[in-house]
Design a protein around this motif. Structure first.
Motif, PDB file in Angstrom:
ATOM      1  N   ARG A   7      -2.337  -0.216   7.566  1.00  0.00           N
ATOM      2  CA  ARG A   7      -3.129  -1.260   6.926  1.00  0.00           C
ATOM      3  C   ARG A   7      -2.708  -2.634   7.445  1.00  0.00           C
ATOM      4  O   ARG A   7      -1.562  -2.861   7.808  1.00  0.00           O
ATOM      5  CB  ARG A   7      -2.973  -1.200   5.406  1.00  0.00           C
ATOM      6  CG  ARG A   7      -3.501   0.077   4.778  1.00  0.00           C
ATOM      7  CD  ARG A   7      -5.011   0.166   4.927  1.00  0.00           C
ATOM      8  NE  ARG A   7      -5.566   1.329   4.258  1.00  0.00           N
ATOM      9  CZ  ARG A   7      -5.966   1.337   2.988  1.00  0.00           C
ATOM     10  NH1 ARG A   7      -5.857   0.251   2.253  1.00  0.00           N
ATOM     11  NH2 ARG A   7      -6.471   2.428   2.459  1.00  0.00           N
ATOM     12  N   ASN A  37       0.804  -1.214   0.000  1.00  0.00           N
ATOM     13  CA  ASN A  37       0.000   0.000   0.000  1.00  0.00           C
ATOM     14  C   ASN A  37       0.839   1.267   0.000  1.00  0.00           C
ATOM     15  O   ASN A  37       0.570   2.205  -0.742  1.00  0.00           O
ATOM     16  CB  ASN A  37      -0.937  -0.006   1.212  1.00  0.00           C
ATOM     17  CG  ASN A  37      -1.840   1.212   1.241  1.00  0.00           C
ATOM     18  OD1 ASN A  37      -2.656   1.427   0.336  1.00  0.00           O
ATOM     19  ND2 ASN A  37      -1.703   2.025   2.272  1.00  0.00           N
ATOM     20  N   CYS A  38       1.889   1.285   0.845  1.00  0.00           N
ATOM     21  CA  CYS A  38       2.686   2.510   0.968  1.00  0.00           C
ATOM     22  C   CYS A  38       4.157   2.313   0.632  1.00  0.00           C
ATOM     23  O   CYS A  38       4.895   3.295   0.534  1.00  0.00           O
ATOM     24  CB  CYS A  38       2.561   3.080   2.384  1.00  0.00           C
ATOM     25  SG  CYS A  38       3.275   2.038   3.670  1.00  0.00           S
ATOM     26  N   CYS A  91       1.342   3.065   7.234  1.00  0.00           N
ATOM     27  CA  CYS A  91       0.000   3.440   6.776  1.00  0.00           C
ATOM     28  C   CYS A  91      -1.110   2.839   7.623  1.00  0.00           C
ATOM     29  O   CYS A  91      -2.279   3.211   7.459  1.00  0.00           O
ATOM     30  CB  CYS A  91      -0.200   3.041   5.310  1.00  0.00           C
ATOM     31  SG  CYS A  91      -0.119   1.261   5.005  1.00  0.00           S
ATOM     32  N   THR A 140      -6.447   2.561  -6.310  1.00  0.00           N
ATOM     33  CA  THR A 140      -7.006   1.623  -5.347  1.00  0.00           C
ATOM     34  C   THR A 140      -8.485   1.939  -5.119  1.00  0.00           C
ATOM     35  O   THR A 140      -9.029   2.900  -5.667  1.00  0.00           O
ATOM     36  CB  THR A 140      -6.245   1.713  -4.021  1.00  0.00           C
ATOM     37  OG1 THR A 140      -6.410   3.034  -3.471  1.00  0.00           O
ATOM     38  CG2 THR A 140      -4.759   1.463  -4.240  1.00  0.00           C
ATOM     39  N   LYS A 141      -9.135   1.127  -4.285  1.00  0.00           N
ATOM     40  CA  LYS A 141     -10.551   1.356  -4.015  1.00  0.00           C
ATOM     41  C   LYS A 141     -10.779   2.651  -3.245  1.00  0.00           C
ATOM     42  O   LYS A 141     -11.897   3.181  -3.224  1.00  0.00           O
ATOM     43  CB  LYS A 141     -11.134   0.173  -3.232  1.00  0.00           C
ATOM     44  CG  LYS A 141     -10.491  -0.051  -1.880  1.00  0.00           C
ATOM     45  CD  LYS A 141     -11.112  -1.249  -1.184  1.00  0.00           C
ATOM     46  CE  LYS A 141     -10.478  -1.471   0.198  1.00  0.00           C
ATOM     47  NZ  LYS A 141     -11.076  -2.645   0.875  1.00  0.00           N
ATOM     48  N   ASP A 142      -9.718   3.169  -2.605  1.00  0.00           N
ATOM     49  CA  ASP A 142      -9.827   4.447  -1.906  1.00  0.00           C
ATOM     50  C   ASP A 142      -9.621   5.637  -2.823  1.00  0.00           C
ATOM     51  O   ASP A 142      -9.729   6.788  -2.387  1.00  0.00           O
ATOM     52  CB  ASP A 142      -8.805   4.515  -0.765  1.00  0.00           C
ATOM     53  CG  ASP A 142      -9.046   3.442   0.287  1.00  0.00           C
ATOM     54  OD1 ASP A 142     -10.219   3.084   0.483  1.00  0.00           O
ATOM     55  OD2 ASP A 142      -8.077   2.963   0.894  1.00  0.00           O
ATOM     56  N   GLY A 143      -9.277   5.384  -4.092  1.00  0.00           N
ATOM     57  CA  GLY A 143      -9.062   6.471  -5.033  1.00  0.00           C
ATOM     58  C   GLY A 143      -7.622   6.930  -5.141  1.00  0.00           C
ATOM     59  O   GLY A 143      -7.327   7.847  -5.914  1.00  0.00           O
ATOM     60  N   ASN A 144      -6.701   6.309  -4.389  1.00  0.00           N
ATOM     61  CA  ASN A 144      -5.289   6.678  -4.453  1.00  0.00           C
ATOM     62  C   ASN A 144      -4.589   5.878  -5.548  1.00  0.00           C
ATOM     63  O   ASN A 144      -5.015   4.772  -5.903  1.00  0.00           O
ATOM     64  CB  ASN A 144      -4.611   6.425  -3.109  1.00  0.00           C
ATOM     65  CG  ASN A 144      -5.236   7.220  -1.980  1.00  0.00           C
ATOM     66  OD1 ASN A 144      -5.567   8.389  -2.157  1.00  0.00           O
ATOM     67  ND2 ASN A 144      -5.423   6.594  -0.826  1.00  0.00           N
ATOM     68  N   ASP A 185     -10.080   5.591 -12.431  1.00  0.00           N
ATOM     69  CA  ASP A 185     -10.817   4.353 -12.211  1.00  0.00           C
ATOM     70  C   ASP A 185     -10.860   3.519 -13.480  1.00  0.00           C
ATOM     71  O   ASP A 185     -10.694   4.042 -14.591  1.00  0.00           O
ATOM     72  CB  ASP A 185     -12.246   4.665 -11.756  1.00  0.00           C
ATOM     73  CG  ASP A 185     -12.286   5.314 -10.379  1.00  0.00           C
ATOM     74  OD1 ASP A 185     -11.374   5.030  -9.572  1.00  0.00           O
ATOM     75  OD2 ASP A 185     -13.205   6.103 -10.120  1.00  0.00           O
TER      76      ASP A 185
END
Length: 459
Positions: free
Chosen positions: A29, A12-13, A27, A214-218, A94
């Motif tokens: 997670r 993730n990070c 992060c 990602t699903k969070d928009g990042n 997206d």
């Protein structure tokens, strides 16, 4: 001499550790660590980016042909005037939003100016790209499609063809043989982007990279990816509507926060030269309480957006506060000002605020519009349909000025609005085509905007 080294990397990070951890300390997670192995070469030096000598800044000459137009005016606006030679651009969005579509259309326009483009597709075959190109009416004898995921092979083709522009679709799907981890991992993305940056700077090739989110928009992958590239562009849009927003978040060669507006059609993306008219074209003439039009800024461009509010009695002990397109904490602050300074009791009422069109408004210039939408809905009165609202609200109920006020007034006048409510500036001669009403307090703005014809008031 090389040795094998194993490490655990947060996907993730990008946080690295010598052992596996359940929760990433960087992060926060859970379950994001995967083991990656790589060859560590010792005794080798990294080649310099350039072997040029230092020179005085006054002696540096700028090539006026350093920018190349994309052929799409809205895209050029976001980029700051066009593609910069030797730059590395990241385009993220997206799935299915139109990233490959806009780059194919851009490639077709750039090839028309005599430039050679290599379009590397790591997710689709050449025949699939051809089918999309036929639908978009893309046809050029200088656009080369190459379906490949091995970055070493891609690099050799770049050295052979020497293109003027390179498109990688996408960075998460290509891999380097020097890294043993799978494609899309933090190590692979970092290594491939590093090589692309070296290609862009040393060979003066414009490189455009498509990135997943990602699903969070990042943007998927390490945060260093956004630091390495020259420009970061997000492709946004509502899946239930046809328009798309191209938003610049980082630009070393131009302004940031610029926005380009497009309409997705069967034959590709079409530019929208007047986005304010697009966002207001569904606004009915029979205006209901709680509907106002505000003038907001997206980069340097003024946009007229409709905001709607709904206030109703709640059956729960704690009333609901719902905001779409407006920061939730900002909404709570505006409601507190309405209760304290105006005497509007909302403690037993649900409040819903929605920005029409799915836009996200971050600037405080929308405060006055939100406040008037809530207040008029609570009192069942109507804001004059030919009125535009602009202003920031302070905690004491005063209306503060905003930037680019003259541009907002001109945009409202151009679309036929007759009146605009602005903060008190002392300049009432900003535009002769529209009536300008200056208000210093929130109560003054409420009194100035209420529609007076009782025939339109609800029974």
């Amino acid at each position: 001499m090389a040795k094998i080294k194993s490490k655990w990397v947060c996907q993730n990070c990008g946080y690295e550790t010598a052992k596996s951890l359940g929760r990433c300390p960087e992060c926060g997670r859970w379950g994001t660590f995967t083991e990656e192995t790589q060859e560590v070469r010792t005794g080798l030096k990294t080649p310099a980016l350039s072997d040029s000598m230092p020179c005085l800044i006054d002696e540096i000459e700028i090539d006026r042909s350093i920018r190349v137009s994309t052929g799409i005016e809205e895209f050029d606006r976001v980029l700051g005037g066009g593609l910069v030679q030797g730059s590395l651009i990241l385009l993220a969005g997206d799935p299915g939003i139109g990233k490959s579509t806009i780059l194919l259309q851009t490639s077709n326009s750039v090839c028309a100016n005599g430039k050679k483009i290599l379009y590397v597709s790591a997710e689709e075959s050449a025949s699939q790209i051809k089918l999309r190109a036929q639908r978009l009416k893309v046809k050029s004898d200088k656009l080369y499609i190459y379906s490949q995921t091995n970055f070493d092979t891609i690099k050799s083709r770049i050295d052979e063809m020497k293109p003027d522009m390179l498109v990688i679709d996408s960075i998460q799907a290509v891999y380097s043989s020097d890294i043993s981890s799978s494609p899309g991992s933090v190590s692979q993305i970092r290594e491939c982007t590093n090589i692309l940056m070296d290609i862009a700077k040393n060979k003066n090739i414009t490189v455009v990279v498509i990135g997943h989110v990602t699903k969070d928009g990042n943007i998927a992958g390490p945060k260093v990816l956004e630091h390495m590239v020259d420009t970061v562009i997000y492709f946004e849009g509502d899946r239930y509507k046809s328009y798309r927003l191209l938003r610049c978040m980082k630009n070393r060669f131009g302004t940031t926060n610029e926005v380009g507006v497009f309409n997705m059609c069967d034959d590709g993306l079409h530019e929208i030269s007047n986005p304010s008219e697009l966002f207001l074209n569904e606004r009915t003439k029979n205006i209901t309480p709680g509907s106002v039009v505000i003038a907001t800024n997206e980069g340097t461009r003024p946009l007229l957006i409709e905001i709607q509010a709904l206030v109703g009695t709640t059956s729960y002990p704690s009333p609901r506060r719902v905001s779409n397109g407006i920061d939730y904490n900002r909404l709570l602050q505006i409601l507190a000002v309405l209760e304290k300074r105006i005497g509007l009791n909302l403690s037993k009422q649900d409040v819903y605020v929605n920005v029409i069109g799915g836009l996200e408004i971050d600037e405080p210039a929308a405060d006055l519009g939100v406040a008037l939408a809530v207040a008029t809905c609570a009192r069942d009165v109507i804001v004059s349909p030919d009125t535009v609202i602009v202003g920031e609200i302070g905690l004491s109920g005063e209306i503060r000025t905003v930037n680019n006020l003259d541009k907002r007034i001109k945009e409202a006048a151009k679309l036929g609005f007759k009146k605009i409510i602005i903060p008190k500036t002392g300049k009432t001669d900003l535009n002769e085509d529209i009536k300008i009403i200056e208000c210093a307090r929130l109560m003054d703005a409420i009194s100035a905007c209420v529609y007076k014809e009782d025939a339109l008031l609800p029974n």
